[in-house]
Design a protein around this motif. Structure first.
Motif, PDB file in Angstrom:
ATOM      1  N   LEU A 174      -5.382  47.452  34.072  1.00 28.56           N
ATOM      2  CA  LEU A 174      -5.143  46.305  33.196  1.00 28.56           C
ATOM      3  C   LEU A 174      -6.458  45.773  32.636  1.00 28.56           C
ATOM      4  O   LEU A 174      -6.551  45.394  31.457  1.00 28.56           O
ATOM      5  N   PHE A 175      -7.488  45.748  33.506  1.00 25.22           N
ATOM      6  CA  PHE A 175      -8.796  45.296  33.036  1.00 25.22           C
ATOM      7  C   PHE A 175      -9.341  46.232  31.949  1.00 25.22           C
ATOM      8  O   PHE A 175      -9.852  45.771  30.918  1.00 25.22           O
ATOM      9  N   ALA A 176      -9.237  47.549  32.190  1.00 28.56           N
ATOM     10  CA  ALA A 176      -9.740  48.509  31.205  1.00 28.56           C
ATOM     11  C   ALA A 176      -8.970  48.402  29.895  1.00 28.56           C
ATOM     12  O   ALA A 176      -9.555  48.450  28.805  1.00 28.56           O
ATOM     13  N   LEU A 177      -7.630  48.250  29.984  1.00 27.15           N
ATOM     14  CA  LEU A 177      -6.826  48.119  28.776  1.00 27.15           C
ATOM     15  C   LEU A 177      -7.220  46.865  28.001  1.00 27.15           C
ATOM     16  O   LEU A 177      -7.375  46.900  26.768  1.00 27.15           O
ATOM     17  N   GLY A 178      -7.380  45.748  28.736  1.00 23.15           N
ATOM     18  CA  GLY A 178      -7.808  44.518  28.076  1.00 23.15           C
ATOM     19  C   GLY A 178      -9.188  44.663  27.454  1.00 23.15           C
ATOM     20  O   GLY A 178      -9.443  44.182  26.347  1.00 23.15           O
ATOM     21  N   PHE A 179     -10.082  45.348  28.171  1.00 18.76           N
ATOM     22  CA  PHE A 179     -11.437  45.559  27.656  1.00 18.76           C
ATOM     23  C   PHE A 179     -11.408  46.395  26.374  1.00 18.76           C
ATOM     24  O   PHE A 179     -12.116  46.106  25.406  1.00 18.76           O
ATOM     25  N   ILE A 180     -10.565  47.437  26.372  1.00 17.37           N
ATOM     26  CA  ILE A 180     -10.462  48.298  25.182  1.00 17.37           C
ATOM     27  C   ILE A 180      -9.894  47.524  24.008  1.00 17.37           C
ATOM     28  O   ILE A 180     -10.374  47.646  22.865  1.00 17.37           O
ATOM     29  N   LEU A 181      -8.862  46.699  24.261  1.00 14.47           N
ATOM     30  CA  LEU A 181      -8.274  45.913  23.179  1.00 14.47           C
ATOM     31  C   LEU A 181      -9.268  44.910  22.628  1.00 14.47           C
ATOM     32  O   LEU A 181      -9.397  44.740  21.400  1.00 14.47           O
ATOM     33  N   VAL A 182      -9.983  44.243  23.530  1.00 15.10           N
ATOM     34  CA  VAL A 182     -10.999  43.287  23.069  1.00 15.10           C
ATOM     35  C   VAL A 182     -12.082  44.009  22.281  1.00 15.10           C
ATOM     36  O   VAL A 182     -12.562  43.520  21.248  1.00 15.10           O
ATOM     37  N   THR A 183     -12.477  45.193  22.759  1.00 14.73           N
ATOM     38  CA  THR A 183     -13.494  45.975  22.045  1.00 14.73           C
ATOM     39  C   THR A 183     -13.016  46.347  20.649  1.00 14.73           C
ATOM     40  O   THR A 183     -13.796  46.324  19.687  1.00 14.73           O
ATOM     41  N   PHE A 184     -11.733  46.695  20.538  1.00 11.27           N
ATOM     42  CA  PHE A 184     -11.179  47.061  19.241  1.00 11.27           C
ATOM     43  C   PHE A 184     -11.343  45.922  18.237  1.00 11.27           C
ATOM     44  O   PHE A 184     -11.815  46.128  17.100  1.00 11.27           O
ATOM     45  N   PHE A 185     -10.985  44.701  18.662  1.00 10.67           N
ATOM     46  CA  PHE A 185     -11.107  43.561  17.759  1.00 10.67           C
ATOM     47  C   PHE A 185     -12.571  43.186  17.527  1.00 10.67           C
ATOM     48  O   PHE A 185     -12.935  42.763  16.427  1.00 10.67           O
ATOM     49  N   LEU A 186     -13.406  43.337  18.554  1.00 13.31           N
ATOM     50  CA  LEU A 186     -14.824  43.039  18.374  1.00 13.31           C
ATOM     51  C   LEU A 186     -15.472  44.007  17.391  1.00 13.31           C
ATOM     52  O   LEU A 186     -16.318  43.611  16.576  1.00 13.31           O
ATOM     53  N   VAL A 187     -15.100  45.295  17.490  1.00 12.45           N
ATOM     54  CA  VAL A 187     -15.652  46.283  16.559  1.00 12.45           C
ATOM     55  C   VAL A 187     -15.228  45.963  15.133  1.00 12.45           C
ATOM     56  O   VAL A 187     -16.037  46.002  14.190  1.00 12.45           O
ATOM     57  N   LEU A 189     -14.336  43.051  13.981  1.00 13.18           N
ATOM     58  CA  LEU A 189     -15.001  41.823  13.563  1.00 13.18           C
ATOM     59  C   LEU A 189     -16.474  42.087  13.261  1.00 13.18           C
ATOM     60  O   LEU A 189     -17.023  41.564  12.286  1.00 13.18           O
ATOM     61  N   GLY A 190     -17.116  42.910  14.107  1.00 18.74           N
ATOM     62  CA  GLY A 190     -18.535  43.189  13.900  1.00 18.74           C
ATOM     63  C   GLY A 190     -18.811  43.982  12.637  1.00 18.74           C
ATOM     64  O   GLY A 190     -19.854  43.808  12.002  1.00 18.74           O
ATOM     65  N   LEU A 191     -17.893  44.866  12.259  1.00 18.46           N
ATOM     66  CA  LEU A 191     -18.085  45.700  11.070  1.00 18.46           C
ATOM     67  C   LEU A 191     -17.460  45.103   9.819  1.00 18.46           C
ATOM     68  O   LEU A 191     -17.511  45.716   8.754  1.00 18.46           O
ATOM     69  N   ASP A 192     -16.871  43.915   9.940  1.00 23.76           N
ATOM     70  CA  ASP A 192     -16.243  43.285   8.780  1.00 23.76           C
ATOM     71  C   ASP A 192     -17.243  43.030   7.647  1.00 23.76           C
ATOM     72  O   ASP A 192     -16.879  43.193   6.470  1.00 23.76           O
ATOM     73  N   PRO A 193     -18.511  42.621   7.941  1.00 26.51           N
ATOM     74  CA  PRO A 193     -19.466  42.455   6.833  1.00 26.51           C
ATOM     75  C   PRO A 193     -19.682  43.734   6.027  1.00 26.51           C
ATOM     76  O   PRO A 193     -19.850  43.685   4.807  1.00 26.51           O
ATOM     77  N   ILE A 194     -19.680  44.893   6.701  1.00 21.31           N
ATOM     78  CA  ILE A 194     -19.826  46.154   5.977  1.00 21.31           C
ATOM     79  C   ILE A 194     -18.615  46.385   5.078  1.00 21.31           C
ATOM     80  O   ILE A 194     -18.738  46.853   3.938  1.00 21.31           O
ATOM     81  N   LYS A 195     -17.423  46.051   5.595  1.00 20.29           N
ATOM     82  CA  LYS A 195     -16.212  46.188   4.783  1.00 20.29           C
ATOM     83  C   LYS A 195     -16.276  45.267   3.569  1.00 20.29           C
ATOM     84  O   LYS A 195     -15.883  45.656   2.456  1.00 20.29           O
TER      85      LYS A 195
END
Length: 449
Positions: A174-187, A189-195
């Motif tokens: 559950l921790f890994a799944l949550g971490f992956i989901l959070v990473t997905f949104f962080l990535v 969000l982090g790459l939104d300026p490039i978009k």
């Protein structure tokens, strides 16, 4: 191969999360297993000392005693929790109720430590795996050596470890799944300026903007500034090219006009030669000036022309100039936009309309649509049309197939040259009205050329 930066970052982060979580799960499981085994050995050792302190000899040399180990498993037959005291030189023995008269087979060869104790693994009659400790000591004042053995069910310890591992895997998964989901949104969000920067560049390419505007992170801002500087530099280069083309055109007109005037006063033979050469020079100069001008305009990144208004205006002018010709316009595409200069589009469309009106009997049909990421402009007339040989000659600069019609013979060749600069095409064929049909394909705004 992963081609997007966001997918690459997400994949690497997810892979690291899975590897790290698996490593943590393995480490915690092994640590827990080690702790359980150590705790089990310590309890067995304590119970062994309890047995050794609770068993004694009677006056007749018989073993007696009943240790209270405070564990009901030593009372339940077949539990795997047994203890037994045996006289190594005699037949007398004493054992727990759970052993029920059975035996504990201690494997030979297991070494004793300095305290005359040793650990071993064995199996009972039920096939259960046992972990045991044996100690040897003398009882009372006699010289008889006794064996003190105590065991525990190792399967129960394994089940305890297995239950812990299952719970641990659920929590860490559950921790890994949550971490992956959070990473997905962080990535994302982090790459939104490039978009956003990509969207701004698309606006520039489509002619909706002249520079990349907005605030961007410090890591991206230098790239945005350099891109804006490059756009300004490109615009300046184009403007200089336009100015130089105009200057060259004006500088050549005067010498050619002087030559033509001087030729008019020369002998007829000389005049004819000079006028032919001057006309050839004017044609060649005009050809390369047109190409330079078109190249300068098509090189911009902000070219954008809505063709509906331009086409309607051109047809209105042609109707006034040719009142005996019926012009019909059909635009099936929704607001088609040409990725180029308005002046170039109107020059191409105007030449096609003028050519059609010149050779039409009574009707000219004009249609504009989009197909395969391109604008398709068709102009057809009901004239006599052309043969394939005439079509091949028609696009040559200065060629006039009908000398009775006015014109310089540059119309179709100019259309072809301008279209070529925009990676477009001009195709001539038979119109459904019976005459010539000119089909012009040009890039659609928003589509890379």
């Amino acid at each position: 191969m992963i081609r997007t930066l966001s997918a690459r970052l997400f994949f690497l982060t997810a892979l690291w999360a899975i590897v790290a979580t698996s490593a943590v799960a393995w480490y915690l499981a092994e640590s827990f297993r080690t702790g359980v085994e150590i705790n089990l050995r310590e309890r067995l050792t304590a119970n062994l000392y309890n047995v050794m302190g609770s068993v004694s000899q009677t006056g007749a040399g018989q073993l007696t005693g009943g240790p209270d180990l405070r564990d009901s498993r030593f009372l339940r037959p077949g539990s795997g929790y047994y203890w037994k005291v045996s006289n190594l030189t005699g037949d007398d023995s004493l054992s727990s109720a759970s052993l029920a008269g059975g035996v504990i087979e201690v494997p030979e060869g297991a070494p004793f430590d300095s305290g005359f104790q040793r650990e071993f693994l064995a199996r009972d009659v039920g096939g259960q795996e046992l972990i045991g400790i044996e100690a040897r000591a003398f009882l009372g004042d006699g010289d008889a050596l006794y064996s003190f053995v105590i065991t525990a069910n190792r399967n129960e310890a394994d089940e305890q470890v297995s239950q812990f591992v299952q719970r641990l895997l659920i929590v860490l998964s559950l921790f890994a799944l949550g971490f992956i989901l959070v990473t997905f949104f962080l990535v994302r969000l982090g790459l939104d300026p490039i978009k956003q920067a990509t969207a701004r560049l698309a606006d520039i390419r489509e002619g909706k903007a002249e520079r990349i505007s907005g605030e961007f992170p410090l890591e991206i801002q230098p790239l945005i500034d350099e891109t804006n500087a490059l756009i300004v530099s490109n615009r300046n280069v184009v403007e200089r090219a336009r100015t130089q083309v105009g200057n060259l055109a004006h500088s050549l007109k005067t010498p050619l006009a002087v030559l033509r005037n001087e030729a008019s006063r020369a002998a007829p033979a000389v005049r004819q030669v000079v006028e032919q050469q001057v006309q050839l020079m004017q044609s060649q100069v005009q050809t390369y000036l047109d190409r330079a001008r078109i190249s300068a305009r098509s090189g911009t990144v902000t070219s954008r022309t809505e063709i509906a208004q331009s086409l309607t205006r051109l047809v209105r002018v042609m109707q006034k100039l040719n009142p005996n010709i019926d012009f019909t316009v059909t635009i099936t595409a929704s607001d088609p936009v040409f990725a180029g200069e308005q002046q170039d589009f109107e020059e191409m469309a105007g030449n096609l309309l003028e050519n059609a009106a010149k050779f039409a009997s009574s009707r000219v049909e004009v249609s504009a649509t989009t197909a395969e990421k391109a604008i398709v402009l068709s102009v057809g007339d009901d004239g006599d049309g052309m043969t394939q040989a005439q079509i091949r000659e028609a696009v040559k600069r200065g060629t006039r197939l009908d000398e009775s019609k006015p014109g310089s013979g540059l119309g179709l060749s100019i259309v072809r040259d301008i279209a070529k600069e925009y990676n477009g095409t001009l195709t001539l064929g038979r119109s459904k009205l019976g005459g010539l049909n000119a089909e012009l394909k040009l890039p659609l705004a928003g589509v890379s050329r």
